[in-house]
Every structure is written in structure tokens, then in C-alpha cells.
Design a protein around this motif. Structure first.
Motif, mmCIF file in Angstrom:
data_model
loop_
_atom_site.group_PDB
_atom_site.id
_atom_site.type_symbol
_atom_site.label_atom_id
_atom_site.label_comp_id
_atom_site.label_asym_id
_atom_site.label_seq_id
_atom_site.Cartn_x
_atom_site.Cartn_y
_atom_site.Cartn_z
ATOM 1 N N SER A 15 0.825 -1.205 0.000
ATOM 2 C CA SER A 15 0.000 0.000 0.000
ATOM 3 C C SER A 15 0.857 1.250 0.000
ATOM 4 N N MET A 75 -1.843 -8.412 -5.953
ATOM 5 C CA MET A 75 -3.174 -7.824 -6.103
ATOM 6 C C MET A 75 -4.259 -8.807 -5.659
ATOM 7 N N LEU A 79 -6.840 -8.382 -2.568
ATOM 8 C CA LEU A 79 -8.268 -8.416 -2.868
ATOM 9 C C LEU A 79 -8.998 -9.431 -1.993
ATOM 10 N N LEU A 89 -11.280 0.063 1.373
ATOM 11 C CA LEU A 89 -10.199 0.292 0.421
ATOM 12 C C LEU A 89 -10.644 1.246 -0.655
ATOM 13 N N VAL A 91 -10.105 1.594 -4.885
ATOM 14 C CA VAL A 91 -9.639 0.920 -6.094
ATOM 15 C C VAL A 91 -9.252 2.008 -7.090
ATOM 16 N N VAL A 109 -7.774 -2.636 -13.179
ATOM 17 C CA VAL A 109 -7.238 -2.193 -11.891
ATOM 18 C C VAL A 109 -5.778 -1.787 -12.039
ATOM 19 N N LEU A 112 -4.675 -1.133 -5.524
ATOM 20 C CA LEU A 112 -5.611 -1.191 -4.405
ATOM 21 C C LEU A 112 -4.941 -0.516 -3.224
ATOM 22 N N TYR A 114 -5.575 0.085 0.936
ATOM 23 C CA TYR A 114 -6.371 -0.092 2.147
ATOM 24 C C TYR A 114 -6.526 1.250 2.836
#
Length: 115
Positions: A15, A75, A79, A89, A91, A109, A112, A114
Motif C-alpha cells: 500500500s 493484487m 483483494l 479500500l 480501487v 485495476v 488497491l 487499504y
């Protein structure tokens, strides 16, 4: 327990690494939300994974990525963990790359994050 701690650390690192790159004009971010549904295809595309989010997002009805992408494993792990834990989260997606597996606008995508 040790595995969950390792996964949490991995997701935190990913992240942090990804968050510096997601603010490009080519990408759009969803509202802070949770994962609604996850679909995995063994033969469609190149091992495509598609999912939807709980919040309405007018730009994308869902999201997708596939196994040929370098970040696929990370990923997919993020997910699934977010789905199971009902984590919030965002996207980040590429609305110009629409998935051919759906009649609705499923965007590719990019990352991602969080929340």
C-alpha cells in the motif's frame, strides 16, 4: 497467526509503495468502499479476476486484472484479504481499459489501497 501477521505487513508495504504512484491523471479512484463480489476465471482471458465494490461508482461497474500482469499475486492476495475481512479500500482503475468479459463497464485495476 504468523501467516496473518506476514500478510498484514506485506499489504502495508504494498500500500505504501503503490500509494505514491496512483495519483496519475490516467487513473481514477473509487470511493472508500468494501469488496462486494469476486469472480475468477480459469479459461477466460488470461486467468482474469473480476470484482465489484459495495459503493456506486459511475465510472466503473466493476474492475478486472489478469494473471499475465506482474503484480497479479500481490493484487489477488490483497483483494481476497480485503473481501474476507471487509476492509475499507480504494480501487484505482484505468477507465480506458474496459474488460471484454462483461457488457458493463469493468475498468482495469491499477492499484488497491487499504483505508
Amino acid at each position: 497467526m504468523k501467516t496473518m501477521k506476514y500478510l498484514a505487513q506485506l499489504f502495508l508495504c504494498l500500500s505504501v509503495v503503490c500509494s505514491g504512484f496512483v495519483y496519475s491523471a490516467d487513473y481514477i479512484g473509487s470511493p472508500v468502499t468494501t469488496i462486494h463480489k469476486v469472480l475468477s476465471y480459469s479459461q477466460y482471458g488470461n486467468g482474469d479476476v473480476a470484482f465489484t465494490i459495495a459503493s456506486k461508482f459511475e465510472n466503473c461497474n466493476g474492475f478486472w486484472f489478469n494473471k499475465s500482469e506482474p503484480g497479479f499475486n500481490a493484487m489477488l492476495s490483497m483483494l481476497i484479504a480485503a473481501y474476507q475481512a471487509k476492509n475499507n479500500l480504494v480501487v484505482y482503475a484505468e477507465p480506458d481499459k474496459i474488460w471484454t468479459g462483461s457488457s458493463a463497464s469493468f475498468c482495469h485495476v491499477y492499484a488497491l489501497e487499504y483505508k
